[in-house]
Enzyme design. Structure first.
Site, PDB file in Angstrom:
ATOM      1  N   SER A   1       0.829  -1.204   0.000  1.00  0.00           N
ATOM      2  CA  SER A   1       0.000   0.000   0.000  1.00  0.00           C
ATOM      3  C   SER A   1       0.870   1.264   0.000  1.00  0.00           C
ATOM      4  O   SER A   1       0.811   2.085  -0.925  1.00  0.00           O
ATOM      5  CB  SER A   1      -0.924  -0.044   1.228  1.00  0.00           C
ATOM      6  OG  SER A   1      -1.690   1.125   1.322  1.00  0.00           O
TER       7      SER A   1
ATOM      8  N   GLU B   1       4.562  -6.099  11.607  1.00  0.00           N
ATOM      9  CA  GLU B   1       4.854  -7.323  12.363  1.00  0.00           C
ATOM     10  C   GLU B   1       6.049  -8.100  11.814  1.00  0.00           C
ATOM     11  O   GLU B   1       6.574  -8.979  12.502  1.00  0.00           O
ATOM     12  CB  GLU B   1       3.604  -8.223  12.442  1.00  0.00           C
ATOM     13  CG  GLU B   1       3.076  -8.758  11.118  1.00  0.00           C
ATOM     14  CD  GLU B   1       2.144  -7.799  10.383  1.00  0.00           C
ATOM     15  OE1 GLU B   1       2.106  -6.608  10.718  1.00  0.00           O
ATOM     16  OE2 GLU B   1       1.468  -8.268   9.449  1.00  0.00           O
TER      17      GLU B   1
ATOM     18  N   HIS C   1       5.671   4.513  10.335  1.00  0.00           N
ATOM     19  CA  HIS C   1       4.957   4.310  11.605  1.00  0.00           C
ATOM     20  C   HIS C   1       6.045   4.022  12.633  1.00  0.00           C
ATOM     21  O   HIS C   1       6.977   3.260  12.357  1.00  0.00           O
ATOM     22  CB  HIS C   1       3.998   3.126  11.447  1.00  0.00           C
ATOM     23  CG  HIS C   1       3.132   2.855  12.659  1.00  0.00           C
ATOM     24  ND1 HIS C   1       2.780   3.835  13.561  1.00  0.00           N
ATOM     25  CD2 HIS C   1       2.553   1.709  13.095  1.00  0.00           C
ATOM     26  CE1 HIS C   1       2.007   3.293  14.500  1.00  0.00           C
ATOM     27  NE2 HIS C   1       1.860   2.008  14.246  1.00  0.00           N
TER      28      HIS C   1
ATOM     29  N   GLU D   1     -28.966   2.855   6.186  1.00  0.00           N
ATOM     30  CA  GLU D   1     -29.063   3.796   7.301  1.00  0.00           C
ATOM     31  C   GLU D   1     -27.799   3.865   8.154  1.00  0.00           C
ATOM     32  O   GLU D   1     -27.417   4.940   8.600  1.00  0.00           O
ATOM     33  CB  GLU D   1     -30.282   3.452   8.190  1.00  0.00           C
ATOM     34  CG  GLU D   1     -31.618   3.652   7.497  1.00  0.00           C
ATOM     35  CD  GLU D   1     -31.836   5.080   6.990  1.00  0.00           C
ATOM     36  OE1 GLU D   1     -31.220   6.022   7.528  1.00  0.00           O
ATOM     37  OE2 GLU D   1     -32.617   5.244   6.040  1.00  0.00           O
TER      38      GLU D   1
ATOM     39  N   GLU E   1     -24.752   5.840   4.570  1.00  0.00           N
ATOM     40  CA  GLU E   1     -24.839   7.288   4.812  1.00  0.00           C
ATOM     41  C   GLU E   1     -23.690   7.828   5.650  1.00  0.00           C
ATOM     42  O   GLU E   1     -23.491   9.042   5.737  1.00  0.00           O
ATOM     43  CB  GLU E   1     -26.176   7.632   5.499  1.00  0.00           C
ATOM     44  CG  GLU E   1     -27.346   7.558   4.542  1.00  0.00           C
ATOM     45  CD  GLU E   1     -28.600   8.196   5.139  1.00  0.00           C
ATOM     46  OE1 GLU E   1     -28.486   9.247   5.786  1.00  0.00           O
ATOM     47  OE2 GLU E   1     -29.679   7.604   4.970  1.00  0.00           O
TER      48      GLU E   1
ATOM     49  N   SER F   1     -31.229  17.602   9.644  1.00  0.00           N
ATOM     50  CA  SER F   1     -32.478  18.189  10.165  1.00  0.00           C
ATOM     51  C   SER F   1     -32.359  18.480  11.659  1.00  0.00           C
ATOM     52  O   SER F   1     -31.498  17.918  12.343  1.00  0.00           O
ATOM     53  CB  SER F   1     -33.624  17.204   9.938  1.00  0.00           C
ATOM     54  OG  SER F   1     -33.403  16.050  10.736  1.00  0.00           O
TER      55      SER F   1
HETATM   56  P1  NAP Z   1       1.732  -3.768   3.212  1.00  0.00           P
HETATM   57  O1  NAP Z   1       0.950  -3.196   2.073  1.00  0.00           O
HETATM   58  O2  NAP Z   1       1.051  -4.796   4.028  1.00  0.00           O
HETATM   59  O3  NAP Z   1       3.142  -4.352   2.687  1.00  0.00           O
HETATM   60  C1  NAP Z   1       3.181  -5.291   1.712  1.00  0.00           C
HETATM   61  C2  NAP Z   1       4.607  -5.365   1.176  1.00  0.00           C
HETATM   62  O4  NAP Z   1       5.439  -6.010   2.126  1.00  0.00           O
HETATM   63  C3  NAP Z   1       4.674  -6.123  -0.103  1.00  0.00           C
HETATM   64  O5  NAP Z   1       5.609  -5.497  -0.948  1.00  0.00           O
HETATM   65  C4  NAP Z   1       5.187  -7.483   0.354  1.00  0.00           C
HETATM   66  O6  NAP Z   1       5.924  -8.159  -0.630  1.00  0.00           O
HETATM   67  C5  NAP Z   1       6.130  -7.051   1.445  1.00  0.00           C
HETATM   68  N1  NAP Z   1       6.443  -8.139   2.379  1.00  0.00           N
HETATM   69  C6  NAP Z   1       5.577  -8.816   3.165  1.00  0.00           C
HETATM   70  N2  NAP Z   1       6.226  -9.752   3.866  1.00  0.00           N
HETATM   71  C7  NAP Z   1       7.544  -9.670   3.502  1.00  0.00           C
HETATM   72  C8  NAP Z   1       8.713 -10.368   3.883  1.00  0.00           C
HETATM   73  N3  NAP Z   1       8.686 -11.347   4.792  1.00  0.00           N
HETATM   74  N4  NAP Z   1       9.886 -10.017   3.296  1.00  0.00           N
HETATM   75  C9  NAP Z   1       9.920  -9.025   2.397  1.00  0.00           C
HETATM   76  N5  NAP Z   1       8.851  -8.317   1.994  1.00  0.00           N
HETATM   77  C10 NAP Z   1       7.672  -8.636   2.553  1.00  0.00           C
HETATM   78  O7  NAP Z   1       2.265  -2.599   4.169  1.00  0.00           O
HETATM   79  P2  NAP Z   1       1.641  -1.144   4.367  1.00  0.00           P
HETATM   80  O8  NAP Z   1       0.225  -1.266   4.837  1.00  0.00           O
HETATM   81  O9  NAP Z   1       1.975  -0.309   3.191  1.00  0.00           O
HETATM   82  O10 NAP Z   1       2.490  -0.651   5.623  1.00  0.00           O
HETATM   83  C11 NAP Z   1       3.864  -0.309   5.514  1.00  0.00           C
HETATM   84  C12 NAP Z   1       4.222   0.639   6.651  1.00  0.00           C
HETATM   85  O11 NAP Z   1       3.486   1.871   6.487  1.00  0.00           O
HETATM   86  C13 NAP Z   1       3.838   0.115   8.037  1.00  0.00           C
HETATM   87  O12 NAP Z   1       4.811   0.571   8.952  1.00  0.00           O
HETATM   88  C14 NAP Z   1       2.520   0.798   8.325  1.00  0.00           C
HETATM   89  O13 NAP Z   1       2.234   0.967   9.700  1.00  0.00           O
HETATM   90  C15 NAP Z   1       2.750   2.156   7.673  1.00  0.00           C
HETATM   91  N6  NAP Z   1       1.533   2.862   7.280  1.00  0.00           N
HETATM   92  C16 NAP Z   1       0.608   2.219   6.514  1.00  0.00           C
HETATM   93  C17 NAP Z   1      -0.515   2.897   6.099  1.00  0.00           C
HETATM   94  C18 NAP Z   1      -1.489   2.231   5.161  1.00  0.00           C
HETATM   95  O14 NAP Z   1      -2.382   2.918   4.692  1.00  0.00           O
HETATM   96  N7  NAP Z   1      -1.417   0.966   4.812  1.00  0.00           N
HETATM   97  C19 NAP Z   1      -0.735   4.231   6.491  1.00  0.00           C
HETATM   98  C20 NAP Z   1       0.261   4.886   7.245  1.00  0.00           C
HETATM   99  C21 NAP Z   1       1.376   4.176   7.638  1.00  0.00           C
HETATM  100  P3  NAP Z   1       5.337  -9.432  -1.475  1.00  0.00           P
HETATM  101  O15 NAP Z   1       4.460  -8.871  -2.541  1.00  0.00           O
HETATM  102  O16 NAP Z   1       6.566 -10.066  -1.993  1.00  0.00           O
HETATM  103  O17 NAP Z   1       4.565 -10.265  -0.503  1.00  0.00           O
END
Ligand code: NAP
Ligand code: MG
Length: 340
Positions: free
Chosen positions: A29, A86, A110, A229, A233, A254
């Site tokens: 993401s 994690e 984060h 509802e 909304e 309202s």
């Molecule tokens: P995410 O989408 O869940 O991350 C997925 C990515 O991590 C993919 O590229 C995946 O690769 C890779 N990955 C997963 N397991 C792995 C492993 N064992 N080794 C290497 N790569 C691995 O993460 P996210 O939600 O963007 O969050 C990233 C950070 O941004 C976090 O610290 C989160 O708290 C922070 N954050 C997120 C949001 C949000 O909207 N999501 C908002 C603010 C801050 P593959 O495709 O190879 O599996």
């Protein structure tokens, strides 16, 4: 209350980030949202991914440069860790730390792993945060629309003396200088972020919606009406609050709805709710929530998977997807799971 300092593009050195080599670890993401914006802003970016994995394929489809996590770290000045919270500590220990050099910048979106000590960076490395306050797909869509989402920045360790400038410049390159950047600390960002998502944004909303839906359905009302509802909304009401505060929402609804708000809302959410909120906040502050979360995922996340399955099976999901299909056809979607 101190007045808020907001950094916008006119106060930020937009160039320094362009002279740095940025390794974005992950193409999920945030990796997609931040990474694509960095590239479009003229930054030098390599995506550190599992070669041959889903992210590698998606990033290459956009013509982006990818490398193994180890090679991306070795090449870079800045390492932005954008993989799930994690697994960050394990990946950091095995694939990042052995290749980190003094003077590099270790960046997060984060503060979780630094604040609770799951990651302990080596000496001489700058530790900073740029945290967009929006999902990654929105970071991208707003940037493409010529706008940006607000970001928080924080500096935990500054050996090079310019860590804050680097964080601001990075925030600008992902579009946040168009909206506003606010400085905070790793502790404040981590604890308020967790509390916000648990009490209101995810947890609070999820259970408020589902409990109200169940109440109507159990009383014999149509699930479709119930969905409209208590769920459909909600966005319209939140849009009003977003634009002009709770006051504007009251102005638009309202008198009947406003009276019901004052006299009934406080029966649903009251001083007992606040006590429970305080309890949740103290579990965040004393680290017990963080420990529970990490234990859950290091032991196979059985409970998490069970809860996710139960949630997916809730009647509101079936009813909701039927209704959304009928009413939102043709609307372009932010998320396409095959591409981003
Ligand atoms: P995410 O989408 O869940 O991350 C997925 C990515 O991590 C993919 O590229 C995946 O690769 C890779 N990955 C997963 N397991 C792995 C492993 N064992 N080794 C290497 N790569 C691995 O993460 P996210 O939600 O963007 O969050 C990233 C950070 O941004 C976090 O610290 C989160 O708290 C922070 N954050 C997120 C949001 C949000 O909207 N999501 C908002 C603010 C801050 P593959 O495709 O190879 O599996
Ligand atoms: Mg958050």
């Amino acid at each position: 209350m101190e007045s808020l300092k907001i950094y916008t593009d006119n106060l930020i050195d937009k160039e320094i980030i362009k002279s740095k080599r940025i390794a974005v670890i992950g193409f999920g993401s945030q990796g997609y949202g931040q990474g694509m914006n960095l590239v479009d802003s003229g930054c030098n970016v390599v995506f550190g991914v599992r070669l041959g994995g889903k992210s590698d394929v998606k990033a290459k489809d956009y013509g982006l440069k990818t490398a193994s996590i180890e090679d991306a770290v070795k090449w870079s000045d800045i390492v932005q860790i954008l993989i799930p919270d994690e697994i960050q500590a394990k990946v950091y220990k095995e694939q990042i730390e052995p290749y980190m050099k003094k003077g590099q910048y270790l960046m997060f979106s984060h503060g979780f792993n630094i604040h609770y000590g799951f990651i302990k960076p080596i000496d001489g490395v700058n530790v900073i945060m740029v945290a967009p306050k929006a999902p990654g797909h929105t970071v991208r869509s707003e940037y493409l629309a010529g706008k940006g989402v607000p970001s928080l920045i924080a500096v935990e360790k500054d050996f090079s003396g310019d860590s804050k400038q680097i964080a601001l410049s990075y925030a600008s390159a992902i579009g946040s200088g168009r909206a506003g950047v606010i400085e905070t600390t790793f502790r404040e960002e981590t604890e308020t972020d967790l509390f916000g998502e648990q009490a209101v944004l995810c947890g609070g909303c999820d259970y408020l919606i589902k409990t109200a839906f169940e109440t109507l359905v159990e009383a014999g009302y149509s699930p479709y009406m119930a969905y409209f509802e208590v769920c459909h909304e909600l966005k319209l009401i939140v849009d009003l609050i977003d634009e002009g505060g709770i006051e504007d929402m009251h102005y638009s609804v309202s008198n009947n709805a406003e009276y019901g708000d004052y006299t009934r809302g406080c029966q649903i959410i009251n001083s007992e709710t606040k006590l429970r909120m305080k309890n949740i906040l103290s579990q965040i502050q004393d680290g017990s929530y963080a420990k529970e979360f990490m234990n859950e995922f290091s032991s196979g996340s059985e409970n998490f998977k069970k809860l996710r399955k139960e949630s997916e099976k809730h009647l509101i999901e079936k009813v909701g997807s039927e209704i959304r299909r009928l009413f939102k056809w043709g609307k372009s979607k932010l998320i396409d799971k095959t591409k981003n």
